[in-house]
Design a protein around this motif. Sequence first.
Motif, PDB file in Angstrom:
ATOM      1  N   ASP A 168       0.827  -1.200   0.000  1.00  0.00           N
ATOM      2  CA  ASP A 168       0.000   0.000   0.000  1.00  0.00           C
ATOM      3  C   ASP A 168       0.867   1.258   0.000  1.00  0.00           C
ATOM      4  OD1 ASP A 168      -2.319  -1.463  -0.030  1.00  0.00           O
ATOM      5  OD2 ASP A 168      -2.577  -1.428   2.146  1.00  0.00           O
ATOM      6  N   ASP A 169       1.778   1.335   0.950  1.00  0.00           N
ATOM      7  CA  ASP A 169       2.544   2.565   1.121  1.00  0.00           C
ATOM      8  C   ASP A 169       4.004   2.348   1.476  1.00  0.00           C
ATOM      9  OD1 ASP A 169       0.738   4.902   0.807  1.00  0.00           O
ATOM     10  OD2 ASP A 169      -0.412   3.896   2.361  1.00  0.00           O
ATOM     11  N   GLU A 170       4.458   1.114   1.506  1.00  0.00           N
ATOM     12  CA  GLU A 170       5.801   0.831   2.011  1.00  0.00           C
ATOM     13  C   GLU A 170       6.722   0.258   0.940  1.00  0.00           C
ATOM     14  OE1 GLU A 170       5.273  -1.841   5.253  1.00  0.00           O
ATOM     15  OE2 GLU A 170       4.307  -0.369   6.543  1.00  0.00           O
ATOM     16  N   VAL A 171       8.009   0.480   1.129  1.00  0.00           N
ATOM     17  CA  VAL A 171       9.029  -0.156   0.304  1.00  0.00           C
ATOM     18  C   VAL A 171       9.174  -1.602   0.764  1.00  0.00           C
ATOM     19  CG1 VAL A 171      11.466  -0.184  -0.343  1.00  0.00           C
ATOM     20  CG2 VAL A 171      10.281   2.005  -0.077  1.00  0.00           C
ATOM     21  N   ILE A 172       8.864  -2.552  -0.118  1.00  0.00           N
ATOM     22  CA  ILE A 172       8.976  -3.975   0.238  1.00  0.00           C
ATOM     23  C   ILE A 172       9.890  -4.720  -0.737  1.00  0.00           C
ATOM     24  CG2 ILE A 172       6.740  -4.051   1.401  1.00  0.00           C
ATOM     25  CD1 ILE A 172       5.660  -5.483  -1.152  1.00  0.00           C
ATOM     26  N   GLY A 173      10.633  -3.966  -1.532  1.00  0.00           N
ATOM     27  CA  GLY A 173      11.554  -4.561  -2.491  1.00  0.00           C
ATOM     28  C   GLY A 173      12.419  -3.467  -3.085  1.00  0.00           C
ATOM     29  N   THR A 174      13.287  -3.846  -3.997  1.00  0.00           N
ATOM     30  CA  THR A 174      14.217  -2.858  -4.545  1.00  0.00           C
ATOM     31  C   THR A 174      13.894  -2.443  -5.967  1.00  0.00           C
ATOM     32  OG1 THR A 174      15.705  -4.641  -5.263  1.00  0.00           O
ATOM     33  CG2 THR A 174      16.105  -3.652  -3.090  1.00  0.00           C
TER      34      THR A 174
END
Length: 204
Positions: A168-174
């Motif tokens: 939704d709103d977060e960095v979860i990968g590069t």
Amino acid sequence: MKIAVVAANGKAGSLITKEAVERNLDVTAIVRGKNKTVASQVVQKDIFDLTKEDLAPFDVIVDAYGQADVNKLDEHSKTLKHLSDLVSGTNQRLLIIGGAGSLFVDDAHTIKLVDTPDFPEQFKPTAQAQTKTLEEIKQRDDVNWTFVSPAPDFQFEGEKTGDYKVSDDEVIGTSVSYADFAKAMVDEAINGTYIQKRFAVFAK
């Protein structure tokens, strides 16, 4: 379903147009100059010259406009406001390509990627302009908007895997390839999962 891609000649716009055409959707490319996409249906107009009548036939409008010129970064807000006003109060949906800078890097949602020490200085002005557009579109309850952010490393030459993951709103990968991002955009155009919400796309 009829889809229009604004700024379809751009890197993201052209691949989203290609993805939608390959999936046999009714796609129109909206371009300022000569059409360079695979779309056979074209509206040739500057984004600021578009009218309600131009967009009226479409169920979904993809805003693929981007501006990296530091002297024209206000166009991110200006173009988004113009498109938002054109679909205001309708059932039409506006899918906006945003940046990764506004994504949060902590669970408490207090630190945005653009504010981290390692964020490249040369990309900060654009990231801040795109962060501003997210805050602006969040104020529009008269528009069925969806704001879509790519992973921090947005790879134009990256391969199409046909798969991706979202937050939704977060960095979860590069990273994510433009091709997989295009698939996510067309999936959202079809499914309408994130109405008046933001989501981000990452390589799976």
